[in-house]
Design a protein around this motif. Structure first.
Motif, PDB file in Angstrom:
ATOM      1  N   GLY A  31       0.871  -1.221   0.125  1.00  0.00           N
ATOM      2  CA  GLY A  31       0.202   0.205  -0.049  1.00  0.00           C
ATOM      3  C   GLY A  31       0.943   1.769   0.071  1.00  0.00           C
ATOM      4  O   GLY A  31       0.711   2.654  -0.906  1.00  0.00           O
ATOM      5  N   TRP A  32       1.604   1.206   1.007  1.00  0.00           N
ATOM      6  CA  TRP A  32       2.630   2.181   0.677  1.00  0.00           C
ATOM      7  C   TRP A  32       3.406   2.712   0.028  1.00  0.00           C
ATOM      8  O   TRP A  32       3.416   3.548  -0.939  1.00  0.00           O
ATOM      9  N   SER A  33       3.756   1.516  -1.072  1.00  0.00           N
ATOM     10  CA  SER A  33       4.762   2.077  -2.367  1.00  0.00           C
ATOM     11  C   SER A  33       3.837   2.106  -3.503  1.00  0.00           C
ATOM     12  O   SER A  33       4.489   2.834  -4.484  1.00  0.00           O
ATOM     13  N   ARG A  34       2.411   1.728  -3.285  1.00  0.00           N
ATOM     14  CA  ARG A  34       1.732   2.226  -4.637  1.00  0.00           C
ATOM     15  C   ARG A  34       1.370   3.886  -3.830  1.00  0.00           C
ATOM     16  O   ARG A  34       0.902   4.310  -5.438  1.00  0.00           O
ATOM     17  N   ALA A  35       1.074   4.123  -3.359  1.00  0.00           N
ATOM     18  CA  ALA A  35       1.004   5.504  -2.719  1.00  0.00           C
ATOM     19  C   ALA A  35       2.078   6.440  -3.239  1.00  0.00           C
ATOM     20  O   ALA A  35       2.003   7.160  -3.895  1.00  0.00           O
ATOM     21  N   ALA A  36       3.238   5.428  -2.758  1.00  0.00           N
ATOM     22  CA  ALA A  36       4.684   6.820  -3.757  1.00  0.00           C
ATOM     23  C   ALA A  36       4.543   6.522  -4.237  1.00  0.00           C
ATOM     24  O   ALA A  36       4.455   7.712  -5.771  1.00  0.00           O
ATOM     25  N   ALA A  37       4.315   5.357  -5.761  1.00  0.00           N
ATOM     26  CA  ALA A  37       3.806   5.511  -6.739  1.00  0.00           C
ATOM     27  C   ALA A  37       3.095   6.529  -7.262  1.00  0.00           C
ATOM     28  O   ALA A  37       3.159   7.656  -8.264  1.00  0.00           O
ATOM     29  N   THR A  38       1.993   6.965  -6.629  1.00  0.00           N
ATOM     30  CA  THR A  38       0.976   7.788  -7.643  1.00  0.00           C
ATOM     31  C   THR A  38       0.966   8.530  -7.175  1.00  0.00           C
ATOM     32  O   THR A  38       1.522  10.249  -8.079  1.00  0.00           O
ATOM     33  N   LYS A  39       2.142   9.671  -6.277  1.00  0.00           N
ATOM     34  CA  LYS A  39       2.846  10.377  -6.647  1.00  0.00           C
ATOM     35  C   LYS A  39       3.431  11.045  -6.286  1.00  0.00           C
ATOM     36  O   LYS A  39       3.397  11.722  -7.285  1.00  0.00           O
ATOM     37  N   SER A  40       4.554  10.313  -7.241  1.00  0.00           N
ATOM     38  CA  SER A  40       5.829  10.802  -7.878  1.00  0.00           C
ATOM     39  C   SER A  40       4.718  10.640  -9.398  1.00  0.00           C
ATOM     40  O   SER A  40       5.517  11.340 -10.213  1.00  0.00           O
ATOM     41  N   LYS A  41       4.032  10.032  -9.914  1.00  0.00           N
ATOM     42  CA  LYS A  41       3.026  10.280 -10.799  1.00  0.00           C
ATOM     43  C   LYS A  41       2.491  11.487 -11.110  1.00  0.00           C
ATOM     44  O   LYS A  41       2.949  12.110 -11.735  1.00  0.00           O
ATOM     45  N   LYS A  42       1.823  12.105 -10.154  1.00  0.00           N
ATOM     46  CA  LYS A  42       1.495  13.168  -9.941  1.00  0.00           C
ATOM     47  C   LYS A  42       2.440  14.634 -10.140  1.00  0.00           C
ATOM     48  O   LYS A  42       2.407  15.387 -10.774  1.00  0.00           O
ATOM     49  N   ASN A  43       3.564  14.138  -9.407  1.00  0.00           N
ATOM     50  CA  ASN A  43       4.634  15.190  -8.951  1.00  0.00           C
ATOM     51  C   ASN A  43       5.724  15.259 -10.583  1.00  0.00           C
ATOM     52  O   ASN A  43       6.400  15.888 -11.152  1.00  0.00           O
ATOM     53  N   SER A  44       5.290  14.052 -11.228  1.00  0.00           N
ATOM     54  CA  SER A  44       6.362  13.913 -12.616  1.00  0.00           C
ATOM     55  C   SER A  44       5.968  15.105 -13.483  1.00  0.00           C
ATOM     56  O   SER A  44       5.277  15.344 -14.232  1.00  0.00           O
ATOM     57  N   PRO A  45       7.261  15.148 -14.082  1.00  0.00           N
ATOM     58  CA  PRO A  45       7.265  16.543 -15.226  1.00  0.00           C
ATOM     59  C   PRO A  45       6.123  16.130 -16.614  1.00  0.00           C
ATOM     60  O   PRO A  45       6.011  16.835 -17.547  1.00  0.00           O
ATOM     61  N   LEU A  46       6.073  14.546 -17.136  1.00  0.00           N
ATOM     62  CA  LEU A  46       5.515  13.673 -18.100  1.00  0.00           C
ATOM     63  C   LEU A  46       4.334  13.003 -18.368  1.00  0.00           C
ATOM     64  O   LEU A  46       4.132  12.965 -19.015  1.00  0.00           O
TER      65      LEU A  46
END
Length: 146
Positions: free
Chosen positions: A130-145
């Motif tokens: 769950g933590w890794s999924r939350a981190a992946a979602t957050k990094s996607k939102k902050n991604s310039p891509l």
């Protein structure tokens, strides 16, 4: 209270942000540091019973880990519901802070350790997932891509 700048804030400055802790909210503390900051008063006897701060380089959130351990071990934790200090946030500079030069996911894993010590072993991987999924979602939102 958070502010930017190189000098102490004047008395009438409105903070850029405010962070007030909730205190001993162990359930919410698994996901966000609601306990308080390292600017805390702790009885010496309690500090050593809790185990002090864990020592490891290249990692942050030792205060979050300490407070989570304390609350989960049944120690009393109180929070004062007002800002008593200023925290300077540096603007982007060549000089890196420990927070900006360490892996944020690994830092949060450090705060999760007290919970992993008390949860049934069969749930540990589910929480990590769950933590890794939350981190992946957050990094996607902050991604310039995106």
């Amino acid at each position: 209270d958070f502010f930017h700048g190189d000098w102490p804030p004047p008395p009438n400055l409105k903070p850029d942000a405010r962070w007030l802790s909730l205190g001993a909210a162990a359930d919410l503390g698994m996901y966000h540091n609601v306990f308080g900051s390292s600017q805390a008063l702790v009885r010496k006897k309690s500090f050593f019973k809790i185990g002090g701060f864990s020592e490891e380089g290249h990692s942050t959130f030792e205060d979050w880990e300490f407070f989570a351990t304390a609350v989960l071990k049944g120690f009393h934790l109180e929070s004062i519901p007002e800002a008593l200090s200023w925290y300077r946030q540096k603007r982007a500079t060549k000089e890196k802070s420990l927070m900006s030069s360490t892996n944020s996911y690994n830092n949060k894993l450090r705060a999760l350790r007290p919970y992993q010590r008390v949860m049934p072993p069969e749930l540990r991987n589910a929480v990590l997932f769950g933590w890794s999924r939350a981190a992946a979602t957050k990094s996607k939102k902050n991604s310039p891509l995106r």
